[in-house]
Structures are given as C-alpha cells and as structure tokens.
Design an enzyme around this catalytic site. Sequence first.
Site, PDB file in Angstrom:
ATOM      1  N   GLY A  31       0.775  -1.239   0.000  1.00 57.67           N
ATOM      2  CA  GLY A  31       0.000   0.000   0.000  1.00 57.67           C
ATOM      3  C   GLY A  31       0.811   1.295   0.000  1.00 57.67           C
TER       4      GLY A  31
ATOM      5  N   TRP B  30       2.361   2.973  -2.460  1.00 61.77           N
ATOM      6  CA  TRP B  30       1.998   3.932  -3.535  1.00 61.77           C
ATOM      7  C   TRP B  30       0.644   4.567  -3.244  1.00 61.77           C
ATOM      8  CZ3 TRP B  30       3.551   2.958  -9.308  1.00 61.77           C
ATOM      9  CH2 TRP B  30       4.939   2.758  -9.384  1.00 61.77           C
TER      10      TRP B  30
ATOM     11  N   ASP C 158      -4.852  -5.725  -5.529  1.00 54.63           N
ATOM     12  CA  ASP C 158      -3.712  -6.644  -5.480  1.00 54.63           C
ATOM     13  C   ASP C 158      -4.222  -8.070  -5.296  1.00 54.63           C
ATOM     14  OD1 ASP C 158      -0.459  -5.988  -4.972  1.00 54.63           O
ATOM     15  OD2 ASP C 158      -1.099  -8.025  -4.460  1.00 54.63           O
TER      16      ASP C 158
ATOM     17  N   ASP D 109      -7.229 -10.598  -8.998  1.00 57.29           N
ATOM     18  CA  ASP D 109      -6.207 -10.790 -10.028  1.00 57.29           C
ATOM     19  C   ASP D 109      -6.548  -9.909 -11.224  1.00 57.29           C
ATOM     20  OD1 ASP D 109      -4.516 -11.658 -12.040  1.00 57.29           O
ATOM     21  OD2 ASP D 109      -4.762 -13.790 -11.545  1.00 57.29           O
TER      22      ASP D 109
ATOM     23  N   ASP E 217       2.388  -1.008 -10.424  1.00 53.51           N
ATOM     24  CA  ASP E 217       3.676  -1.499  -9.916  1.00 53.51           C
ATOM     25  C   ASP E 217       3.620  -3.031  -9.892  1.00 53.51           C
ATOM     26  OD1 ASP E 217       6.275  -1.103  -8.979  1.00 53.51           O
ATOM     27  OD2 ASP E 217       5.666  -0.925  -6.879  1.00 53.51           O
TER      28      ASP E 217
ATOM     29  N   LYS F  43       5.522  -0.350 -14.158  1.00 53.42           N
ATOM     30  CA  LYS F  43       6.814  -0.992 -14.018  1.00 53.42           C
ATOM     31  C   LYS F  43       7.077  -1.820 -15.277  1.00 53.42           C
ATOM     32  CE  LYS F  43       7.551  -3.633 -10.231  1.00 53.42           C
ATOM     33  NZ  LYS F  43       8.484  -3.080  -9.231  1.00 53.42           N
TER      34      LYS F  43
HETATM   35  N1  SAM Z   1       3.562  -0.365  -5.086  1.00 51.15           N
HETATM   36  C1  SAM Z   1       3.446  -1.274  -3.949  1.00 51.15           C
HETATM   37  C2  SAM Z   1       3.711  -0.496  -2.687  1.00 51.15           C
HETATM   38  O1  SAM Z   1       4.211   0.626  -2.761  1.00 51.15           O
HETATM   39  O2  SAM Z   1       3.390  -0.995  -1.609  1.00 51.15           O
HETATM   40  C3  SAM Z   1       4.364  -2.476  -4.104  1.00 51.15           C
HETATM   41  C4  SAM Z   1       3.923  -3.440  -5.197  1.00 51.15           C
HETATM   42  S1  SAM Z   1       4.834  -4.955  -5.309  1.00 51.15           S
HETATM   43  C5  SAM Z   1       6.355  -4.422  -5.977  1.00 51.15           C
HETATM   44  C6  SAM Z   1       4.069  -5.787  -6.667  1.00 51.15           C
HETATM   45  C7  SAM Z   1       2.678  -6.312  -6.384  1.00 51.15           C
HETATM   46  O3  SAM Z   1       2.064  -6.733  -7.608  1.00 51.15           O
HETATM   47  C8  SAM Z   1       2.644  -7.532  -5.458  1.00 51.15           C
HETATM   48  O4  SAM Z   1       2.001  -7.200  -4.250  1.00 51.15           O
HETATM   49  C9  SAM Z   1       1.856  -8.573  -6.252  1.00 51.15           C
HETATM   50  O5  SAM Z   1       0.964  -9.319  -5.466  1.00 51.15           O
HETATM   51  C10 SAM Z   1       1.101  -7.695  -7.253  1.00 51.15           C
HETATM   52  N2  SAM Z   1       0.613  -8.410  -8.444  1.00 51.15           N
HETATM   53  C11 SAM Z   1       1.323  -9.219  -9.280  1.00 51.15           C
HETATM   54  N3  SAM Z   1       0.536  -9.746 -10.221  1.00 51.15           N
HETATM   55  C12 SAM Z   1      -0.714  -9.240  -9.993  1.00 51.15           C
HETATM   56  C13 SAM Z   1      -1.978  -9.432 -10.631  1.00 51.15           C
HETATM   57  N4  SAM Z   1      -2.103 -10.258 -11.672  1.00 51.15           N
HETATM   58  N5  SAM Z   1      -3.060  -8.778 -10.144  1.00 51.15           N
HETATM   59  C14 SAM Z   1      -2.931  -7.974  -9.071  1.00 51.15           C
HETATM   60  N6  SAM Z   1      -1.763  -7.752  -8.416  1.00 51.15           N
HETATM   61  C15 SAM Z   1      -0.672  -8.388  -8.866  1.00 51.15           C
END
Ligand code: SAM
Length: 182
Positions: A34, A36, A54, A70, A94, A134
């Site tokens: 959380g 961002w 997420d 998802d 992200d 990203k």
């Molecule tokens: N921006 C976040 C923060 O500041 O706290 C950090 C994000 S982390 C680098 C990447 C996130 O992408 C993970 O929590 C992962 O569960 C999520 N993610 C990956 N594939 C996803 C999908 N298909 N749908 C939703 N979330 C996804």
Amino acid sequence: GWRSRAAFKLLELDERFKLLKPGQRVVDLGAAPGGWTQVALKTIGDRGRVVALDLLPIDPIHGAVLLEGDFTEQAGEDAVLAALDGQADLVLSDMAPNTTGHNATDHLRIMGLVELAADFARRVLAPGGGFVAKVFQGGTEKELLAALKRDYAQVRHAKPPASRKDSAEAYVVAQGFRGSND
Ligand code: SAM
C-alpha cells in the site's frame, strides 16, 4: 511512515514528472502493501480517490478503496471499474509477477501485465490523464511504445534512484492522454 520501500520510487517519479495533483482519481494496480496508495492519497487529498487492487489483501488505508483480486482476470478488472465508477486521471501499475529466475520468461510475464494495464488505462483515462507502469529496463516493447506515443503527448522511461541499481526494473511514464477511450 510508508508501508513499503516502493513508496520512495513513486515519490521520486512524482517529483520528476509531477504526476499527482489534488482531487485526482487514481487507480493503483499491484498495490500491496500500500505504499503507492499512501503516497497518492497524501497529494490528492479529500477530494481525490484511490482504487487499489492486489492479489494479496491490503490493510485498510483511510480514503482508499482496497480490492483483492487478479488483474489478469475479468473479475479483477471489473471490480476496479465498478469501484472507480467513471474515469480516472492517473493509472499506476507497480504489478510484478513472481520471478522465475529465467530472464526471458520473467520479461514476457511483466510485459504481459504492462500491456494489460496500458489497455485498461486507455479505456478509463480522462483527457490529459497519466499512466505509469513498471517495465523491464531496456524499455517497453516497440509495439507498446508506439501505441503509447500515439495515445499520450509525452512518453518517457525512468529508473528512480530508490530502484536498486542491480535490478532490471524501470518505469514507463506516459502523460497527456489524448483522450479517446475506444
Ligand atoms: N507499489 C506497492 C507499494 O508501494 O506498496 C508495491 C507493489 S509490489 C512491488 C508488486 C505487487 O504486484 C505484489 O504485491 C503482487 O501481489 C502484485 N501483483 C502481481 N501480479 C498481480 C496481478 N495479476 N493482479 C494484481 N496484483 C498483482
């Protein structure tokens, strides 16, 4: 304090590109834990709103709608659309898949997520809106880059200082959405 080290990346991107403004409607994809969302809320204030999604649950953040789902599934995207209930000014992604250690596979997976997010952004953004995602360093695939350049006034790549030097991650930042959601 911020919930994630990732928060600093958005702070740095915002400092450079002036992404966040009071009153904006922001979508935060791949938002857990959380950071961002927290950074966005700080600037957009009470008139703004954040819809965050997420795969993992996110502990409550005052002022944000937090969804577990998802994004690659229709139900995930539909949940975001329903919570947004209109256009967005900024779409952030992200999202990162779990890495396999196999570079080509990891690259393909992350680019798949970027394309989905870009497609979504094109459908929900208000004119002038922005998109941040990203990507892998080495940049965005040619085709996606061409599509972004067609749809936005300005498209840049950036690696914020808070992003580890030895990681292949970077961000694509598209601003000035030209405004056709077709
Ligand atoms: N921006 C976040 C923060 O500041 O706290 C950090 C994000 S982390 C680098 C990447 C996130 O992408 C993970 O929590 C992962 O569960 C999520 N993610 C990956 N594939 C996803 C999908 N298909 N749908 C939703 N979330 C996804």
